[in-house]
Enzyme design. Sequence first.
Site, PDB file in Angstrom:
ATOM      1  N   LEU A   1       0.819  -1.219   0.000  1.00  0.00           N
ATOM      2  CA  LEU A   1       0.000   0.000   0.000  1.00  0.00           C
ATOM      3  C   LEU A   1       0.848   1.262   0.000  1.00  0.00           C
ATOM      4  O   LEU A   1       0.432   2.295  -0.521  1.00  0.00           O
ATOM      5  CB  LEU A   1      -0.917   0.012   1.236  1.00  0.00           C
ATOM      6  CG  LEU A   1      -1.987  -1.082   1.301  1.00  0.00           C
ATOM      7  CD1 LEU A   1      -2.709  -1.021   2.643  1.00  0.00           C
ATOM      8  CD2 LEU A   1      -2.977  -0.937   0.162  1.00  0.00           C
ATOM      9  N   GLY A   2       2.012   1.204   0.614  1.00  0.00           N
ATOM     10  CA  GLY A   2       2.856   2.388   0.669  1.00  0.00           C
ATOM     11  C   GLY A   2       4.117   2.118   1.466  1.00  0.00           C
ATOM     12  O   GLY A   2       4.267   1.102   2.142  1.00  0.00           O
TER      13      GLY A   2
ATOM     14  N   GLY B   1       6.778   4.145   4.174  1.00  0.00           N
ATOM     15  CA  GLY B   1       6.985   5.304   5.026  1.00  0.00           C
ATOM     16  C   GLY B   1       8.312   5.230   5.737  1.00  0.00           C
ATOM     17  O   GLY B   1       9.131   4.325   5.511  1.00  0.00           O
ATOM     18  N   GLY B   2       8.539   6.202   6.624  1.00  0.00           N
ATOM     19  CA  GLY B   2       9.799   6.251   7.349  1.00  0.00           C
ATOM     20  C   GLY B   2       9.996   5.101   8.308  1.00  0.00           C
ATOM     21  O   GLY B   2      11.118   4.790   8.699  1.00  0.00           O
ATOM     22  N   PHE B   3       8.901   4.437   8.694  1.00  0.00           N
ATOM     23  CA  PHE B   3       9.001   3.361   9.672  1.00  0.00           C
ATOM     24  C   PHE B   3       8.841   1.980   9.046  1.00  0.00           C
ATOM     25  O   PHE B   3       8.861   0.986   9.744  1.00  0.00           O
ATOM     26  CB  PHE B   3       7.956   3.553  10.772  1.00  0.00           C
ATOM     27  CG  PHE B   3       8.202   4.764  11.621  1.00  0.00           C
ATOM     28  CD1 PHE B   3       9.038   4.690  12.710  1.00  0.00           C
ATOM     29  CD2 PHE B   3       7.605   5.969  11.314  1.00  0.00           C
ATOM     30  CE1 PHE B   3       9.279   5.807  13.500  1.00  0.00           C
ATOM     31  CE2 PHE B   3       7.837   7.082  12.092  1.00  0.00           C
ATOM     32  CZ  PHE B   3       8.683   7.004  13.187  1.00  0.00           C
ATOM     33  N   GLY B   4       8.667   1.900   7.755  1.00  0.00           N
ATOM     34  CA  GLY B   4       8.555   0.590   7.128  1.00  0.00           C
ATOM     35  C   GLY B   4       7.531   0.582   6.011  1.00  0.00           C
ATOM     36  O   GLY B   4       6.986   1.608   5.607  1.00  0.00           O
TER      37      GLY B   4
ATOM     38  N   VAL C   1       3.877  -0.863   4.264  1.00  0.00           N
ATOM     39  CA  VAL C   1       2.520  -1.210   4.677  1.00  0.00           C
ATOM     40  C   VAL C   1       1.881  -2.048   3.578  1.00  0.00           C
ATOM     41  O   VAL C   1       1.900  -1.667   2.403  1.00  0.00           O
ATOM     42  CB  VAL C   1       1.678   0.053   4.944  1.00  0.00           C
ATOM     43  CG1 VAL C   1       0.278  -0.343   5.429  1.00  0.00           C
ATOM     44  CG2 VAL C   1       2.353   0.943   5.982  1.00  0.00           C
TER      45      VAL C   1
ATOM     46  N   LYS D   1       1.845  -3.293   8.833  1.00  0.00           N
ATOM     47  CA  LYS D   1       3.061  -2.488   8.692  1.00  0.00           C
ATOM     48  C   LYS D   1       4.252  -3.294   9.207  1.00  0.00           C
ATOM     49  O   LYS D   1       4.245  -3.785  10.338  1.00  0.00           O
ATOM     50  CB  LYS D   1       2.934  -1.191   9.476  1.00  0.00           C
ATOM     51  CG  LYS D   1       4.188  -0.316   9.408  1.00  0.00           C
ATOM     52  CD  LYS D   1       4.075   0.918  10.276  1.00  0.00           C
ATOM     53  CE  LYS D   1       3.063   1.889   9.727  1.00  0.00           C
ATOM     54  NZ  LYS D   1       3.068   3.159  10.470  1.00  0.00           N
TER      55      LYS D   1
ATOM     56  N   ASP E   1       2.571  13.558  15.505  1.00  0.00           N
ATOM     57  CA  ASP E   1       2.821  13.539  14.059  1.00  0.00           C
ATOM     58  C   ASP E   1       1.516  13.732  13.288  1.00  0.00           C
ATOM     59  O   ASP E   1       1.201  12.965  12.374  1.00  0.00           O
ATOM     60  CB  ASP E   1       3.491  12.232  13.652  1.00  0.00           C
ATOM     61  CG  ASP E   1       4.247  12.355  12.322  1.00  0.00           C
ATOM     62  OD1 ASP E   1       4.514  13.504  11.902  1.00  0.00           O
ATOM     63  OD2 ASP E   1       4.571  11.331  11.715  1.00  0.00           O
TER      64      ASP E   1
END
Length: 670
Positions: A348-349, A351-354, A356, A371, A467
Site C-alpha cells: 500500500l505504501g 513510510g519512514g518506519f517501514g 505497509v 506495517k 505527528d
Amino acid sequence: MFSTLLMSFLLMRYAASKGDGEDFIYNGFHGANMSLDGAAEVTSEGLLLLNNSIQQTKSLAFYPIPLHFKPSQGKTQSFSVNFVFAIMLRYPNVRSTGIIFVISHSKEFPGSEVGEYMGIFNPKNVGNSSNHIAAIELDTYINPEFRDIDDNHVGIDINGLDSITSAPAAYFSNINGGFKNLSLVSGEPMHVWVEYNGLQNHLDVTLWPISLPKPDRPLLSLMVDLSPILLDDMYIGFSSSTKTAPSSTYILGWSFKMNGQAEVLDASRLPKLPRIGPKNKSELVTIGLPIIVIFLTLMAISAFGLIVRRKIKFTDILEDWERQYGPHRFSYKDLFMATEGFKHKQLLGVGGFGRVYRGVLPASKIEVAVKRVSHESRQGVREFISEIVSLGRLRHRNLVRLLGYCRRKKELLLVYDFMPYGSLDKFLFDHPKTILNWSRRFGIVKGMASGLLYLHEGWEQVVLHRDIKASNVLLDSEMNGRLGDFGLARLYDHGTDPQTTHVVGTLGYLAPELTRSGKATTSTDVFAFGAFMLEVACGRSSIDSRSSADEVMILVEWVSEYWSRGTILAAADPKLGLDYEVEEMELVLKLGLLCSHPLSAARPCMRQVMQFLDRDVPLPELSSDDLGAAILSGGHYKGYVDLRLSYPSSLEQGFATTSSVQESILSGGR
C-alpha cells in the site's frame, strides 16, 4: 380421551413457557403466548423468527402482559433477562440492522420507520426523553448518524439509538482471561444476559457462545438510574427491521425475572436452527473412497516433511512476559498468509518506519493493513510492545484502530484496520484525481478534532500523537477521516508532565517551542492540528518548495499574510472555486492560524477547538494592531504575525494553559 388431550396441551404450554406474572421462561416458543407484529412469526420448529424474505418491514415480538418495574416508592426494581439468539446471513458480506431487546411503555410504535430506526423510532422522535425506552442493541450495521463504533457491536441505548456505551462483540474467557471476539452474524447461537441492580443503579450486559458457561465479567457495565426512564407498567420484547432481508434473525429461548436471577435456558431443550442452503451430497464416499485412502497414504509421507519445514519457517519468538498480552498478538503465519507472503502487489505504501501491506486475515476474512517495522535493537522492546498494547485499547470513530502486533526475529509487524481510500493528502495536494468537496473536508476537520480531544482528555491516559498531518489521516469506506500512524505517540498520566525530550515529527508541523525545550505537550499537538486545518482549507502542503530551489513557502506565514491584508478567503483552495460555505471556510482558516500561533499560551485546547467548530461559542476576533514578525529564537519559522486575542470570559477557565504570556496577549500586549 378429552382429558388426556387437555393434559398434553397444558404440559406443552408449560414446557415452552412458565409464568404469567413477574417471571417467565421460554425454552422454544411452541404454544407461547406472544404478541407478534409485522414479519415476526413462530416457526414450525418453535423458533421465534424476526427477519424473513419480506422487504421493507419491521418485526416486533413482545411479552403480552405489562410488567411492574416500579413499586409504590417509584424506584425501578432489580431485574434480569436471559435470551439466546442467532443471526444467519443469507448472502455473504451483506449485513442487516441486527436486533434490539426493548423495554417500552407500549408494544405498538405508530409512525416508526424500518431500516436503521429498527421499527421503534423515526427521525422526529429518536432521542426524545418522552419515549421512555431502554434497549440493548446487537448491531450488525454501521450507522454514522448514531455514531456506531463498527458493524459488529453491543450497545446500551436510552430513548434512542445513539448508544450511551458500546463495545465490539466479545466475551471474557474464564480460562485464559481477556476478551475474545465474536461475530454476531456467525449463525451460531449466543447467550445475552442483561442484569440491572435497582439498589446500586448498575446495569451489566454479558454476551457469550451457547457452548460455554457464563463469563465472570460482563462485556458492558454502566452506572445508570433507570427510574426516570422506565414507568410502572412496561412491556419487554424484541425488534428487528430491514429494508431488504439479507439475514434471518432467530430467538431460540427467553427468560425474565423481577427482583431475582432469571432462569438459565437449557441448551438441550432449545429448538434447532435451520440449515441455510442445500445439504452437500457427494458420491466420493461410495465410489472413490478406496482411491482416496491410497492417495492420502502416499501424500502423508511427503506432507510430513513439508509441515515440519513450514513450522520451522513460521515459528514466532514468544517470551514469557509477552503471554500476558493475549489476543493483541498475531501469529507470523497468519500475517504471512494474509498478505500473500508480503507480495509487492499487496504493497500500500512505504513510510519512514517501514512498508505497509494490504491483507485479509485467513480465519475471519477481515481486511487489514500490516506495517513491517524494522527493529534492530532488542533494548526497549518490552516497553515498546507494552505501549502498543495500551494504544490498541483506544476506541474512537475517528482513530484508526490498532488491532495488534507480531514480533519475529528483527522486525515488528503492526496490524491496523484497513482504510480503502488511503491517506487524505492524495485528495488535497498536487493534482488529485478526485477533489473532495468542502462538506467532506469540514467533516474531516471536525472528526480529527474529536479524535484528538479523545486522545488528550477522553482516555485513561493523555496520548500525544506528535505527528498530525494530512498523510497520517486515512479515509474509511465512507470517506470519514481517521487519524492513524501512532508510531511516535507517547502516553502519560493525567495531571503529570510528559517526560519526552526528543524532537520528533515532521517539519512544517513542529511547534516553535519544541526546538528549545524538546518537550512535546498537548499544545504542540494543537499546533500541528492548526497546520493540518490550513492544509485542508488551502489544498497546499504545510511546507512547499515548488516555487523555486531557494524559496520555501511556509503555509502558516502564507495564510497570515492574506489575513493581515483582510483577504483571508483568498487563501482557500482554488480547486474548490466558490463552492464552499463562507462562514465555515473563514472559521477553519482563522482557527488554523490561532492553533498554529507561535506562542503556545495563545493556542486553545482541543475542547475549545471543538466548541469553535460546533459554533457553540464564537471564535475570538484576530487583531492586527501590531503587525510584524514574531521572530522566535531557535524556532523553525520566521515572519509569524502576532495575533492578539480577546477571549470571552466564559472560555478563560477552560484553557489548557494559563501564564503571564497568555495574560499579556489577552490584555493586548506582546
